[in-house]
Design a protein around this motif. Structure first.
Motif, PDB file in Angstrom:
ATOM      1  N   MET A 197       0.792  -0.942  -0.058  1.00 50.64           N
ATOM      2  CA  MET A 197       0.020   0.113   0.077  1.00 50.64           C
ATOM      3  C   MET A 197       0.812   1.085   0.101  1.00 50.64           C
ATOM      4  SD  MET A 197      -2.763  -1.073  -0.274  1.00 50.64           S
ATOM      5  CE  MET A 197      -3.930   0.324   0.007  1.00 50.64           C
ATOM      6  N   GLY A 198       0.668   2.162  -0.992  1.00 54.20           N
ATOM      7  CA  GLY A 198       1.277   3.396  -1.164  1.00 54.20           C
ATOM      8  C   GLY A 198       0.667   4.735  -0.870  1.00 54.20           C
ATOM      9  N   TRP A 199       1.061   5.551  -0.399  1.00 53.56           N
ATOM     10  CA  TRP A 199       0.365   6.890  -0.361  1.00 53.56           C
ATOM     11  C   TRP A 199       1.289   7.783  -1.117  1.00 53.56           C
ATOM     12  CZ3 TRP A 199      -4.022   8.084   2.412  1.00 53.56           C
ATOM     13  CH2 TRP A 199      -4.208   6.863   3.216  1.00 53.56           C
ATOM     14  N   PHE A 200       0.412   8.628  -1.756  1.00 48.54           N
ATOM     15  CA  PHE A 200       1.074   9.698  -2.569  1.00 48.54           C
ATOM     16  C   PHE A 200       0.294  10.970  -2.238  1.00 48.54           C
ATOM     17  CE2 PHE A 200       3.334   7.024  -5.847  1.00 48.54           C
ATOM     18  CZ  PHE A 200       2.802   5.916  -5.331  1.00 48.54           C
ATOM     19  N   ARG A 201       0.824  12.333  -2.851  1.00 50.64           N
ATOM     20  CA  ARG A 201      -0.144  13.345  -2.784  1.00 50.64           C
ATOM     21  C   ARG A 201       0.237  14.280  -3.736  1.00 50.64           C
ATOM     22  NH1 ARG A 201       3.624  16.023   2.260  1.00 50.64           N
ATOM     23  NH2 ARG A 201       5.526  16.528   1.208  1.00 50.64           N
ATOM     24  N   GLN A 202      -0.530  15.212  -4.229  1.00 52.12           N
ATOM     25  CA  GLN A 202      -0.632  16.024  -5.242  1.00 52.12           C
ATOM     26  C   GLN A 202      -1.271  17.403  -5.004  1.00 52.12           C
ATOM     27  OE1 GLN A 202      -2.386  14.503  -8.934  1.00 52.12           O
ATOM     28  NE2 GLN A 202      -0.914  15.430 -10.123  1.00 52.12           N
ATOM     29  N   THR A 203      -0.752  18.370  -5.551  1.00 55.01           N
ATOM     30  CA  THR A 203      -1.111  19.732  -5.481  1.00 55.01           C
ATOM     31  C   THR A 203      -1.395  20.148  -6.949  1.00 55.01           C
ATOM     32  OG1 THR A 203       1.102  20.575  -5.116  1.00 55.01           O
ATOM     33  CG2 THR A 203      -0.183  20.287  -3.248  1.00 55.01           C
ATOM     34  N   PRO A 204      -2.189  21.034  -6.958  1.00 60.07           N
ATOM     35  CA  PRO A 204      -2.718  21.538  -8.700  1.00 60.07           C
ATOM     36  C   PRO A 204      -1.537  21.972  -9.297  1.00 60.07           C
ATOM     37  CG  PRO A 204      -4.282  22.218  -7.218  1.00 60.07           C
ATOM     38  CD  PRO A 204      -3.157  21.797  -6.027  1.00 60.07           C
ATOM     39  N   GLY A 205      -1.174  21.633 -10.439  1.00 55.45           N
ATOM     40  CA  GLY A 205      -0.013  22.055 -11.347  1.00 55.45           C
ATOM     41  C   GLY A 205       1.163  21.298 -10.918  1.00 55.45           C
ATOM     42  N   TYR A 238      -4.456  -0.087  -8.257  1.00 54.35           N
ATOM     43  CA  TYR A 238      -5.824   0.501  -7.866  1.00 54.35           C
ATOM     44  C   TYR A 238      -5.450   1.712  -6.916  1.00 54.35           C
ATOM     45  CZ  TYR A 238      -6.752  -4.332  -8.983  1.00 54.35           C
ATOM     46  OH  TYR A 238      -7.025  -5.577  -9.754  1.00 54.35           O
ATOM     47  N   TRP A 239      -6.500   2.741  -7.345  1.00 57.95           N
ATOM     48  CA  TRP A 239      -6.082   4.096  -6.562  1.00 57.95           C
ATOM     49  C   TRP A 239      -7.402   4.583  -6.026  1.00 57.95           C
ATOM     50  CZ3 TRP A 239      -1.661   7.048  -6.460  1.00 57.95           C
ATOM     51  CH2 TRP A 239      -0.593   6.397  -7.408  1.00 57.95           C
ATOM     52  N   GLY A 240      -7.354   5.234  -4.946  1.00 57.97           N
ATOM     53  CA  GLY A 240      -8.525   5.798  -4.204  1.00 57.97           C
ATOM     54  C   GLY A 240      -8.885   7.202  -4.915  1.00 57.97           C
ATOM     55  N   GLN A 241      -9.973   7.746  -4.310  1.00 57.53           N
ATOM     56  CA  GLN A 241     -10.403   8.948  -4.908  1.00 57.53           C
ATOM     57  C   GLN A 241      -9.833  10.234  -4.406  1.00 57.53           C
ATOM     58  OE1 GLN A 241     -11.663   7.577  -2.385  1.00 57.53           O
ATOM     59  NE2 GLN A 241     -12.123   9.311  -0.972  1.00 57.53           N
ATOM     60  N   GLY A 242      -9.095  10.152  -3.354  1.00 59.37           N
ATOM     61  CA  GLY A 242      -7.989  11.136  -2.700  1.00 59.37           C
ATOM     62  C   GLY A 242      -8.995  11.691  -1.440  1.00 59.37           C
ATOM     63  N   THR A 243      -8.253  12.360  -0.474  1.00 56.36           N
ATOM     64  CA  THR A 243      -8.754  13.066   0.429  1.00 56.36           C
ATOM     65  C   THR A 243      -7.741  14.354   0.669  1.00 56.36           C
ATOM     66  OG1 THR A 243      -9.472  12.953   2.768  1.00 56.36           O
ATOM     67  CG2 THR A 243      -7.413  11.778   2.198  1.00 56.36           C
ATOM     68  N   GLN A 244      -8.423  15.714   0.825  1.00 59.29           N
ATOM     69  CA  GLN A 244      -7.746  16.811   1.050  1.00 59.29           C
ATOM     70  C   GLN A 244      -7.263  17.166   2.327  1.00 59.29           C
ATOM     71  OE1 GLN A 244      -6.934  19.039  -1.607  1.00 59.29           O
ATOM     72  NE2 GLN A 244      -5.925  20.288  -0.122  1.00 59.29           N
ATOM     73  N   VAL A 245      -5.962  17.131   2.430  1.00 61.73           N
ATOM     74  CA  VAL A 245      -5.250  17.868   3.604  1.00 61.73           C
ATOM     75  C   VAL A 245      -5.028  19.353   3.509  1.00 61.73           C
ATOM     76  CG1 VAL A 245      -3.571  17.477   5.293  1.00 61.73           C
ATOM     77  CG2 VAL A 245      -4.770  15.709   4.372  1.00 61.73           C
ATOM     78  N   PHE A 281       5.418  10.870  -4.360  1.00 64.43           N
ATOM     79  CA  PHE A 281       5.426   9.672  -3.438  1.00 64.43           C
ATOM     80  C   PHE A 281       5.577  10.236  -1.998  1.00 64.43           C
ATOM     81  CE2 PHE A 281       6.236   5.248  -1.804  1.00 64.43           C
ATOM     82  CZ  PHE A 281       7.126   5.540  -1.164  1.00 64.43           C
ATOM     83  N   VAL A 282       4.853   9.606  -1.150  1.00 63.12           N
ATOM     84  CA  VAL A 282       4.918   9.900   0.294  1.00 63.12           C
ATOM     85  C   VAL A 282       5.329   8.558   1.184  1.00 63.12           C
ATOM     86  CG1 VAL A 282       3.735  10.453   2.491  1.00 63.12           C
ATOM     87  CG2 VAL A 282       3.196  11.325   0.285  1.00 63.12           C
ATOM     88  N   GLY A 283       4.959   7.598   0.777  1.00 63.63           N
ATOM     89  CA  GLY A 283       5.467   6.315   1.636  1.00 63.63           C
ATOM     90  C   GLY A 283       4.792   5.011   1.282  1.00 63.63           C
ATOM     91  N   ARG A 284       5.332   3.993   1.593  1.00 62.17           N
ATOM     92  CA  ARG A 284       4.637   2.700   1.293  1.00 62.17           C
ATOM     93  C   ARG A 284       4.756   1.625   2.381  1.00 62.17           C
ATOM     94  NH1 ARG A 284       8.799   2.424  -2.758  1.00 62.17           N
ATOM     95  NH2 ARG A 284      10.535   0.932  -2.013  1.00 62.17           N
ATOM     96  N   CYS A 303      -4.326   7.001  -1.538  1.00 64.32           N
ATOM     97  CA  CYS A 303      -3.627   5.590  -1.294  1.00 64.32           C
ATOM     98  C   CYS A 303      -3.803   5.022  -2.534  1.00 64.32           C
ATOM     99  CB  CYS A 303      -4.369   5.029  -0.156  1.00 64.32           C
ATOM    100  SG  CYS A 303      -6.238   4.650  -0.369  1.00 64.32           S
ATOM    101  N   ALA A 304      -2.809   4.059  -2.605  1.00 64.09           N
ATOM    102  CA  ALA A 304      -2.928   2.987  -3.967  1.00 64.09           C
ATOM    103  C   ALA A 304      -2.436   1.511  -3.577  1.00 64.09           C
ATOM    104  CB  ALA A 304      -1.719   3.645  -4.921  1.00 64.09           C
ATOM    105  N   ALA A 305      -2.837   0.623  -4.174  1.00 59.19           N
ATOM    106  CA  ALA A 305      -2.587  -0.751  -3.822  1.00 59.19           C
ATOM    107  C   ALA A 305      -1.615  -1.229  -5.376  1.00 59.19           C
ATOM    108  CB  ALA A 305      -3.537  -1.576  -3.784  1.00 59.19           C
TER     109      ALA A 305
END
Length: 122
Positions: free
Chosen positions: A34-42, A111-118, A47-50, A96-98
């Motif tokens: 299981m991996g965690w990623f993050r993205q901001t506009p533009g 496989y990827w989730g839909q995302g959650t905003q922080v 990659f964050v961690g797995r 998150c992703a599998a």
């Protein structure tokens, strides 16, 4: 087919903590890294961690090492991202992703989730 749903995002002050959850439906959750990623506009996705399926190995980006922790509970089909000492630059949509190991040190996420905003305010 695995479906992933993230939760736990929100708006916090700098220095606060949040725990994100990623709940999976579908077979063989414990066989996926299981991996965690993050993205901001533009910007490109970062990659964050797995964490591996058995929780025997975890790995983090330098930007979060020592502050973020990935974990999982295979009995609950859930992975977690514990975020401590949040900074404004951690503001992003977190996914998150599998996936699985496909070559030495390289993972492919299927496989990827839909995302959650922080959002972290200074």
């Amino acid at each position: 087919q695995v479906q992933l749903v993230e939760s736990g995002g929100g708006l916090v002050q700098a220095g606060a903590s949040l725990r994100l959850s990623c709940t999976a439906s579908g077979p063989a959750f414990n066989t996926y890294t299981m991996g965690w990623f993050r993205q901001t506009p533009g910007k490109e996705r970062e990659f964050v961690g797995r964490i591996t399926g058995s929780s025997s190995n975890s790995y983090y980006a330098d930007s979060v090492k020592g502050r973020f922790t990935v974990s999982r509970d295979n009995a609950k089909n859930t992975a977690y991202l514990q975020m401590n000492g949040l900074k404004p630059e951690d503001t992003a949509t977190y996914y998150c992703a599998a996936g699985r190991l496909v070559a030495f040190g390289r993972y492919e996420y299927y496989y990827w989730g839909q995302g959650t905003q922080v959002t972290v305010h200074s």
